[in-house]
Scaffold this motif. Structure first.
Motif, PDB file in Angstrom:
ATOM      1  N   PHE A  10      38.018  41.572  74.463  1.00 15.83           N
ATOM      2  CA  PHE A  10      39.388  41.618  73.991  1.00 15.83           C
ATOM      3  C   PHE A  10      39.612  40.506  72.976  1.00 15.83           C
ATOM      4  O   PHE A  10      39.068  39.408  73.112  1.00 15.83           O
ATOM      5  N   GLY A  11      40.411  40.791  71.955  1.00 11.78           N
ATOM      6  CA  GLY A  11      40.694  39.805  70.925  1.00 11.78           C
ATOM      7  C   GLY A  11      41.889  40.237  70.095  1.00 11.78           C
ATOM      8  O   GLY A  11      42.821  40.840  70.631  1.00 11.78           O
ATOM      9  N   PRO A  12      41.866  39.969  68.778  1.00  7.41           N
ATOM     10  CA  PRO A  12      43.009  40.321  67.921  1.00  7.41           C
ATOM     11  C   PRO A  12      43.396  41.802  67.944  1.00  7.41           C
ATOM     12  O   PRO A  12      44.571  42.133  67.760  1.00  7.41           O
ATOM     13  N   ALA A  13      42.433  42.696  68.150  1.00 10.58           N
ATOM     14  CA  ALA A  13      42.778  44.124  68.197  1.00 10.58           C
ATOM     15  C   ALA A  13      43.698  44.437  69.369  1.00 10.58           C
ATOM     16  O   ALA A  13      44.429  45.431  69.339  1.00 10.58           O
ATOM     17  N   THR A  14      43.682  43.583  70.394  1.00  7.85           N
ATOM     18  CA  THR A  14      44.605  43.765  71.513  1.00  7.85           C
ATOM     19  C   THR A  14      46.039  43.576  71.049  1.00  7.85           C
ATOM     20  O   THR A  14      46.959  44.227  71.562  1.00  7.85           O
ATOM     21  N   LEU A  15      46.241  42.674  70.076  1.00  6.40           N
ATOM     22  CA  LEU A  15      47.574  42.482  69.519  1.00  6.40           C
ATOM     23  C   LEU A  15      48.055  43.767  68.846  1.00  6.40           C
ATOM     24  O   LEU A  15      49.231  44.128  68.929  1.00  6.40           O
ATOM     25  N   VAL A  16      47.127  44.465  68.184  1.00  2.00           N
ATOM     26  CA  VAL A  16      47.460  45.730  67.526  1.00  2.00           C
ATOM     27  C   VAL A  16      47.868  46.772  68.568  1.00  2.00           C
ATOM     28  O   VAL A  16      48.869  47.479  68.406  1.00  2.00           O
ATOM     29  N   ALA A  17      47.075  46.873  69.645  1.00  2.00           N
ATOM     30  CA  ALA A  17      47.407  47.824  70.710  1.00  2.00           C
ATOM     31  C   ALA A  17      48.750  47.485  71.337  1.00  2.00           C
ATOM     32  O   ALA A  17      49.581  48.368  71.595  1.00  2.00           O
ATOM     33  N   ALA A  18      48.983  46.187  71.580  1.00  2.00           N
ATOM     34  CA  ALA A  18      50.259  45.761  72.155  1.00  2.00           C
ATOM     35  C   ALA A  18      51.416  46.082  71.222  1.00  2.00           C
ATOM     36  O   ALA A  18      52.520  46.399  71.676  1.00  2.00           O
ATOM     37  N   ALA A  19      51.158  46.019  69.911  1.00  2.00           N
ATOM     38  CA  ALA A  19      52.214  46.277  68.925  1.00  2.00           C
ATOM     39  C   ALA A  19      52.587  47.752  68.864  1.00  2.00           C
ATOM     40  O   ALA A  19      53.765  48.104  68.777  1.00  2.00           O
ATOM     41  N   PHE A  20      51.580  48.648  68.881  1.00  2.00           N
ATOM     42  CA  PHE A  20      51.948  50.066  68.703  1.00  2.00           C
ATOM     43  C   PHE A  20      52.353  50.745  70.002  1.00  2.00           C
ATOM     44  O   PHE A  20      52.908  51.845  69.973  1.00  2.00           O
ATOM     45  N   ILE A  21      52.139  50.105  71.150  1.00  2.00           N
ATOM     46  CA  ILE A  21      52.673  50.663  72.401  1.00  2.00           C
ATOM     47  C   ILE A  21      53.965  49.927  72.724  1.00  2.00           C
ATOM     48  O   ILE A  21      53.992  48.962  73.487  1.00  2.00           O
ATOM     49  N   GLY A  22      55.040  50.365  72.113  1.00  2.00           N
ATOM     50  CA  GLY A  22      56.354  49.799  72.373  1.00  2.00           C
ATOM     51  C   GLY A  22      57.279  50.849  72.959  1.00  2.00           C
ATOM     52  O   GLY A  22      56.874  51.991  73.204  1.00  2.00           O
ATOM     53  N   PRO A  23      58.547  50.505  73.202  1.00  2.00           N
ATOM     54  CA  PRO A  23      59.498  51.477  73.752  1.00  2.00           C
ATOM     55  C   PRO A  23      59.618  52.746  72.908  1.00  2.00           C
ATOM     56  O   PRO A  23      59.778  53.845  73.442  1.00  2.00           O
ATOM     57  N   GLY A  24      59.536  52.601  71.564  1.00  2.00           N
ATOM     58  CA  GLY A  24      59.602  53.784  70.713  1.00  2.00           C
ATOM     59  C   GLY A  24      58.451  54.731  70.958  1.00  2.00           C
ATOM     60  O   GLY A  24      58.623  55.959  70.980  1.00  2.00           O
ATOM     61  N   THR A  25      57.257  54.175  71.161  1.00  2.00           N
ATOM     62  CA  THR A  25      56.089  55.009  71.470  1.00  2.00           C
ATOM     63  C   THR A  25      56.247  55.684  72.820  1.00  2.00           C
ATOM     64  O   THR A  25      55.890  56.863  72.988  1.00  2.00           O
ATOM     65  N   VAL A  26      56.778  54.938  73.797  1.00  2.00           N
ATOM     66  CA  VAL A  26      56.989  55.513  75.132  1.00  2.00           C
ATOM     67  C   VAL A  26      57.947  56.705  75.049  1.00  2.00           C
ATOM     68  O   VAL A  26      57.703  57.766  75.639  1.00  2.00           O
ATOM     69  N   VAL A  27      59.022  56.545  74.276  1.00  2.00           N
ATOM     70  CA  VAL A  27      59.996  57.634  74.138  1.00  2.00           C
ATOM     71  C   VAL A  27      59.381  58.823  73.403  1.00  2.00           C
ATOM     72  O   VAL A  27      59.491  59.978  73.847  1.00  2.00           O
ATOM     73  N   THR A  28      58.715  58.556  72.276  1.00  2.00           N
ATOM     74  CA  THR A  28      58.103  59.633  71.489  1.00  2.00           C
ATOM     75  C   THR A  28      57.065  60.393  72.304  1.00  2.00           C
ATOM     76  O   THR A  28      57.038  61.633  72.303  1.00  2.00           O
ATOM     77  N   ALA A  29      56.194  59.661  73.002  1.00  2.00           N
ATOM     78  CA  ALA A  29      55.152  60.295  73.805  1.00  2.00           C
ATOM     79  C   ALA A  29      55.749  61.081  74.968  1.00  2.00           C
ATOM     80  O   ALA A  29      55.273  62.173  75.305  1.00  2.00           O
TER      81      ALA A  29
END
Length: 403
Positions: A10-29
């Motif tokens: 795990f490293g900086p790419a985890t920040l990317v994953a954390a960024a795109f899984i937000g409340p908006g993604t939860v609602v859209t999905a």
């Protein structure tokens, strides 16, 4: 084989994953699963692959040049008009846009926390905003990375466990992942699913954080190993959310308007355990995005204006403080700044293909030395850029129609 496995981490790419899984993604999905079942899972598979292609280039740019994407734009673009146009887009889409979206991030985290503590209080966004500010003020990249890794793991456990409790239809699940289809009325949802994963500010976040994490091109295998772990894990979370909604609500007369509805509606179908897990996952998604959105904005603005990427510098701190402050006000007061969101949508629609094109250009530039794009990488990037252009046009069209 084992030499490659040791680079998985795990490293900086985890920040990317954390960024795109937000409340908006939860609602859209959630809405994708409730309205179309498992049929659109292939769009998430595609979006994960597209994200990995772009983010690998962003990470490589950061590691090889020791610059963020904003700094590369500032140093390499010589035409004043193009440079200032790019700066204006970054300000509009990343900084102003994230200020507004921060309100949604804090609202989502507050809803998740309310599901855990049993009540929704007006002070929750303020407390969560202060928590995010405290972690960012510390100025330690290592601490932020560890916190976000923890939040991504919490999301993974919560949403995957909820998915398994909901008892999916496995044949429909694998068919939806492997066989692309477009049910009637699903095109905009496909665009939304891809658009919540392939986002422009993550290019700034990944390049800058990779430059801080790794100091030489010899460490590129570690950067790529990080990518191979974190981005698919983020995709798995999105797939789990779609599938949970599909298993619980597809084909039933259940109206979902948000993640809170999904959490509460699961109670009679899967019990209190699933409701708690969904609430915990929503809290982790909101808090992780509440950290990464201000962080990405600060990286982007500091880089493109030449302030550098020092997490403890005054311009860096003022940027993320302003974004968190605006987000707290929006979340606490229930404001709906329609005009600003419209502006941010248009700017984001323009920014994604332009930043993707610039990233491809930068990764073919002489500053990359022997680490320039190969023919295969350029062909893959061309496909993603074409999709980014389509997403951008669709985003602008939707915003204009809304206006």
């Amino acid at each position: 084989m084992f030499s490659k496995l040791k680079n998985l981490s795990f490293g900086p790419a985890t920040l990317v994953a954390a960024a795109f899984i937000g409340p908006g993604t939860v609602v859209t999905a959630s809405l994708a699963g409730a309205n179309f079942g498992y049929a659109l899972l292939w769009a998430l598979v595609f979006s994960v692959i597209a994200t990995m292609i772009l983010q690998e280039m962003a990470a490589r740019l950061g590691v090889v040049t020791q610059q963020g994407l904003g700094e590369a734009i500032r140093s390499q673009l010589q035409n004043p008009f193009i440079k200032w146009f790019s700066i204006a887009l970054v300000l509009g889409a990343v900084v102003i846009g994230n200020s507004v979206y921060q309100g949604g991030n804090l609202s989502g985290a507050s809803l998740g926390m309310a599901g855990v503590i049993g009540e929704h209080a007006a002070w929750l966004p303020l407390v969560l905003g202060m928590l995010a500010a405290g972690l960012l003020w510390n100025g330690s990249y290592r601490l932020l990375e560890r916190v976000l890794i923890g939040l991504v793991l919490i999301m993974s456990l919560a949403f995957v466990a909820t998915f398994l409790i909901a008892q999916p239809d496995w044949s429909a699940f694998f068919r939806g992942m492997l066989v692309p289809s477009l049910p009637v009325g699903s095109l905009l949802t496909v665009v939304a699913l891809i658009g919540t994963t392939v986002v422009p500010y993550n290019l700034f976040l990944h390049a800058a954080s990779s430059a801080q994490k790794w100091q030489s091109a010899e460490q590129l295998p570690q950067a790529r190993g990080d990518l191979l772990v974190s981005i698919p894990l983020g995709g798995l979370i999105s797939i789990a959310i779609v599938s949970t909604a599909a298993a619980a609500f597809f084909g039933q007369a259940v109206s979902l308007e948000g993640a809170a509805d999904l959490s509460e509606s699961l109670r009679p179908l899967a019990g209190d355990g699933a409701t708690w897990l969904m609430a915990i996952g929503l809290f982790a998604a909101g808090l992780s995005s509440s950290l990464t959105a201000p962080l990405a904005s600060a990286y982007a603005l500091s880089g493109i204006l030449g302030y550098g990427g020092d997490l403890r510098s005054l311009p860096f701190r003022l940027t993320w403080l302003a974004i968190i402050g605006i987000g707290v006000c929006i979340a606490s007061l229930g404001l709906k700044p329609v005009s600003v969101i419209w502006f941010a949508q248009v700017a984001n629609g323009l920014l994604l293909p332009i930043m993707a094109l610039f990233l491809v250009w930068a990764c073919n530039h002489k500053m990359m030395g022997n680490y320039r794009n190969s023919l295969k990488q350029n062909l893959l990037a061309a496909v993603v850029v074409l999709v980014a252009i389509g997403l951008g046009l669709r985003s602008i069209g939707a915003a204009l129609q809304w206006w």
